[in-house]
Structures are given as structure tokens and as C-alpha cells.
Enzyme design. Structure first.
Site, PDB file in Angstrom:
ATOM      1  N   ARG A  59      39.497  48.723  19.461  1.00 25.02           N
ATOM      2  CA  ARG A  59      37.938  48.169  19.173  1.00 25.02           C
ATOM      3  C   ARG A  59      37.275  47.418  17.704  1.00 25.02           C
ATOM      4  O   ARG A  59      37.255  46.375  17.078  1.00 25.02           O
ATOM      5  CB  ARG A  59      36.649  48.067  20.071  1.00 25.02           C
ATOM      6  N   GLU A  96      36.780  63.357  20.726  1.00 24.82           N
ATOM      7  CA  GLU A  96      36.305  63.374  22.515  1.00 24.82           C
ATOM      8  C   GLU A  96      36.836  63.879  23.547  1.00 24.82           C
ATOM      9  O   GLU A  96      36.456  65.064  24.235  1.00 24.82           O
ATOM     10  CB  GLU A  96      35.068  62.360  22.580  1.00 24.82           C
TER      11      GLU A  96
HETATM   12  P1  AMP Z   1      35.578  60.291  17.459  1.00 24.14           P
HETATM   13  O1  AMP Z   1      37.092  60.318  16.998  1.00 24.14           O
HETATM   14  O2  AMP Z   1      35.553  61.384  18.735  1.00 24.14           O
HETATM   15  O3  AMP Z   1      34.118  60.004  17.092  1.00 24.14           O
HETATM   16  O4  AMP Z   1      35.755  58.773  18.585  1.00 24.14           O
HETATM   17  C1  AMP Z   1      35.682  57.439  18.339  1.00 24.14           C
HETATM   18  C2  AMP Z   1      36.646  56.663  18.594  1.00 24.14           C
HETATM   19  O5  AMP Z   1      37.025  57.070  20.285  1.00 24.14           O
HETATM   20  C3  AMP Z   1      36.641  55.195  18.080  1.00 24.14           C
HETATM   21  O6  AMP Z   1      37.575  54.307  18.373  1.00 24.14           O
HETATM   22  C4  AMP Z   1      35.798  55.031  19.067  1.00 24.14           C
HETATM   23  O7  AMP Z   1      36.160  53.802  20.154  1.00 24.14           O
HETATM   24  C5  AMP Z   1      36.124  56.027  20.946  1.00 24.14           C
HETATM   25  N1  AMP Z   1      35.580  56.402  21.961  1.00 24.14           N
HETATM   26  C6  AMP Z   1      35.272  57.496  21.421  1.00 24.14           C
HETATM   27  N2  AMP Z   1      34.229  58.092  22.329  1.00 24.14           N
HETATM   28  C7  AMP Z   1      33.840  57.056  23.312  1.00 24.14           C
HETATM   29  C8  AMP Z   1      32.637  56.536  24.132  1.00 24.14           C
HETATM   30  N3  AMP Z   1      31.526  57.474  24.485  1.00 24.14           N
HETATM   31  N4  AMP Z   1      33.120  55.484  24.584  1.00 24.14           N
HETATM   32  C9  AMP Z   1      33.224  54.625  23.980  1.00 24.14           C
HETATM   33  N5  AMP Z   1      34.212  54.731  23.104  1.00 24.14           N
HETATM   34  C10 AMP Z   1      34.713  55.618  22.272  1.00 24.14           C
END
Ligand code: AMP
Length: 172
Positions: A59, A96
Site C-alpha cells: 500500500r 506485528e
Molecule cells: P510494522 O512493521 O509492524 O510497523 O508493520 C507495518 C507494515 O505492515 C505496513 O506495511 C502496514 O501496511 C502493515 N500493517 C501492520 N499492521 C497493520 C494493521 N494493523 N493494519 C494495517 N496494516 C498493517
């Protein structure tokens, strides 16, 4: 801005049980909201002389390419492993919901290139940190990292370098 984010759809238990997924596709579908989001993401960096936007799969491509056009900058994709055709650098990270890695084409940036990182959501910050690491390994001069949504409770920005400007439009 709150009207804008009324179009973000919360999807419980996607892609794993316990994750509340912030789905921006209804916002992207609305012409006015999509444009307003892109303009708001770009605004803090309007005078930052951005040479290139680094968009994170997937995205971050949608938003990053639009922000790049708005700022008069180029666009560089950071992709999941095995997707970019030419020689790449790779950086792993924890998510996550699991682990993954990002790749960046070698030669994407050079010293003095002013780069803005864009993604839709910052959660734990691992993805953004990998993008920072990849860009800095190519000696990019990072002007910031911008997100539509920041999940504050996961404290993702704490993983990013303290000297990096981090802007998020919606904090949840
Ligand atoms: P992080 O590395 O944990 O900050 O995760 C960020 C990436 O995972 C981004 O590319 C987001 O699009 C996706 N992402 C992680 N958690 C979510 C969530 N709760 N809702 C939407 N996208 C998420």
C-alpha cells in the site's frame, strides 16, 4: 481529517487472529478522500526538496507514487524478497504478525539524494526501520517517514532513528 479517516475500515482478525487491520481501500476508492490524503501526506515535505519517495510494498506503492507526483519527485519501490528483478540489498524485520524482509535495488540512491519514506500504516515500526536501513546503506539523505495511520500503542516510531522526522496523519 476525521471525515477522511471515517473511510478507514477496521477488519478484525486479519491476517491473523487478534490483529485489527486498518484497511484503507475504501478511502482510496473515494476520489476526494484519496486526493486529500495524498496532499496531507505530502504537505509537511513540500519545501523539503525531495528527490525520491521510497514506497513500501504494497500500500506504500499506492500512496508513495501519488505523493511523489505531488512533490515532483521520483519513486522507488521497496519490495518483498524475490520481486525486484535486478541486484538488490536486503534487510529483515519483525512484523506485528510474523517476520519478513524488504529489498531495494542496488543503485537506487546515492549520496545527497533526498528521500521520503511512505507507507500506509506504522505498527511495530520494523518495516519502516528496514526501509530506513536500506536507504541509508545507499547513503540517501532521509528527509522523513510519513504514514497515513500510526498505531500508537505499538510504539513503532521508537524503532526509528531519533533524528528522522516522522509524520502520521491519524493516531489510533
Ligand atoms: P510494522 O512493521 O509492524 O510497523 O508493520 C507495518 C507494515 O505492515 C505496513 O506495511 C502496514 O501496511 C502493515 N500493517 C501492520 N499492521 C497493520 C494493521 N494493523 N493494519 C494495517 N496494516 C498493517
Amino acid at each position: 481529517m476525521s471525515d477522511l479517516f471515517a473511510l478507514v475500515r477496521d477488519v478484525p482478525d486479519f491476517p491473523r487472529p487478534g490483529i485489527l487491520f486498518k484497511d484503507l481501500t475504501p478511502l482510496f476508492r473515494d476520489p476526494g478522500a484519496f486526493r486529500a490524503l495524498v496532499v496531507a501526506l505530502a504537505e509537511p515535505y513540500r519545501d523539503a526538496r525531495v528527490d525520491a519517495v521510497l514506497g513500501v510494498e504494497a500500500r506504500g506503492f499506492i500512496l508513495g507514487a501519488a505523493v511523489a507526483l505531488h512533490l515532483g519527485a521520483g519513486f522507488v519501490p521497496a519490495r518483498k524478497p524475490g520481486k525486484l528483478p535486478a541486484k538488490c540489498d536486503r534487510e529483515g524485520y519483525s512484523l506485528e504478525y510474523g517476520t519478513d524482509a524488504l529489498e531495494l535495488h542496488l543503485g537506487s540512491f546515492g549520496p545527497g539524494d533526498r528521500v521520503l519514506i511512505i507507507d500506509d500504516v506504522i505498527a511495530t515500526g520494523g518495516t519502516a526501520r528496514a526501509a530506513v536501513t536500506l536507504a541509508r546503506r545507499q547513503h540517501a539523505d532521509l528527509v522523513g517517514a510519513a504514514f497515513a495511520v500510526e498505531l500508537d500503542f505499538l510504539r513503532g516510531r521508537d524503532l526509528l532513528p531519533p533524528d528522522l522526522a516522522v509524520t502520521s496523519l491519524l493516531h489510533v
